[in-house]
Scaffold this motif. Structure first.
Motif, PDB file in Angstrom:
ATOM      1  N   THR A   1     -34.209  53.092  71.200  1.00 58.66           N
ATOM      2  CA  THR A   1     -34.713  52.780  72.540  1.00 58.66           C
ATOM      3  C   THR A   1     -34.209  51.415  72.999  1.00 58.66           C
ATOM      4  O   THR A   1     -33.886  51.237  74.181  1.00 58.66           O
TER       5      THR A   1
ATOM      6  N   THR B   1     -30.847  51.864  74.385  1.00 57.79           N
ATOM      7  CA  THR B   1     -30.966  52.492  75.701  1.00 57.79           C
ATOM      8  C   THR B   1     -31.373  51.458  76.750  1.00 57.79           C
ATOM      9  O   THR B   1     -30.883  51.488  77.884  1.00 57.79           O
TER      10      THR B   1
ATOM     11  N   THR C   1     -39.002  52.907  78.058  1.00 61.65           N
ATOM     12  CA  THR C   1     -39.775  53.260  76.861  1.00 61.65           C
ATOM     13  C   THR C   1     -39.289  54.617  76.373  1.00 61.65           C
ATOM     14  O   THR C   1     -38.707  55.391  77.139  1.00 61.65           O
ATOM     15  N   SER C   2     -39.538  54.888  75.119  1.00 60.27           N
ATOM     16  CA  SER C   2     -39.101  56.164  74.558  1.00 60.27           C
ATOM     17  C   SER C   2     -39.851  57.315  75.232  1.00 60.27           C
ATOM     18  O   SER C   2     -41.069  57.271  75.356  1.00 60.27           O
TER      19      SER C   2
ATOM     20  N   HIS D   1     -32.722  59.659  79.947  1.00 58.95           N
ATOM     21  CA  HIS D   1     -33.101  59.213  78.608  1.00 58.95           C
ATOM     22  C   HIS D   1     -33.961  60.294  77.964  1.00 58.95           C
ATOM     23  O   HIS D   1     -35.013  60.639  78.494  1.00 58.95           O
TER      24      HIS D   1
ATOM     25  N   ASP E   1     -35.767  62.041  74.374  1.00 62.71           N
ATOM     26  CA  ASP E   1     -36.213  61.961  72.979  1.00 62.71           C
ATOM     27  C   ASP E   1     -36.542  63.396  72.589  1.00 62.71           C
ATOM     28  O   ASP E   1     -37.532  63.953  73.035  1.00 62.71           O
TER      29      ASP E   1
ATOM     30  N   GLU F   1     -32.070  60.441  72.098  1.00 60.17           N
ATOM     31  CA  GLU F   1     -32.587  59.977  70.811  1.00 60.17           C
ATOM     32  C   GLU F   1     -32.868  61.183  69.925  1.00 60.17           C
ATOM     33  O   GLU F   1     -33.355  62.203  70.392  1.00 60.17           O
TER      34      GLU F   1
END
Length: 149
Positions: free
Chosen positions: A41, A44, A58-59, A76, A78, A104
């Motif tokens: 993160t 990123t 934030t993730s 982004h 995850d 991620e």
């Protein structure tokens, strides 16, 4: 070819990520893998800052995908919680939306990743020291690594 870069603090990690953004292109795919707390993160955040994104990054652990507007859109992701099952998520649509895609835990969805991409593995080697291994897949990503690293 694989490239190796060691960072010794948060500032160096941010700067490394910003260098990649300097060579950005639409539909850029960056796949991040590493243990919890390795700096996925944070990396990123560096890309987002260089794209001119002011929001706090934030993730997206529970939302799976967060979208940010900058010089290019930043998508982004995850994907850890998906356990490889991307049905109904629409993840693949983001690969061609003209933005920078940062994923991620990308190894968990390797089967659907674009053929060409940048794979980044992060290893923790000290409290603030990280080793980044960059593996470009495709000519555009090889050129990217040559320009940045």
């Amino acid at each position: 070819m694989e490239y190796k870069v060691t960072t010794h603090n948060i500032s160096e990690t941010i700067e490394l990520a910003q260098n990649f953004e300097s060579e950005k292109f639409p539909n850029m795919i960056i796949c991040l893998n590493g243990d919890m707390g390795s700096g996925k993160t944070l990396f990123t955040k560096g890309i987002a800052q260089a794209l001119g994104i002011k929001e706090n990054i934030t993730s997206p652990t529970f939302t799976i995908i967060k979208e940010y507007e900058g010089e290019l859109p930043l998508y982004h992701m995850d994907v850890d919680r998906l356990n490889g099952n991307t049905d109904g998520t629409g993840i693949e649509e983001y690969f061609t939306k003209g933005g920078v895609v940062v994923i991620e835990w990308a190894d968990s969805i390797k089967d659907i990743l674009p053929k060409e991409r940048l794979e980044v593995s992060i290893k923790v080697v000290g409290e603030n020291t990280r080793v980044f291994y960059f593996k470009p897949i495709g000519q555009q990503y090889e050129d990217l690594c040559e320009a940045v690293l």
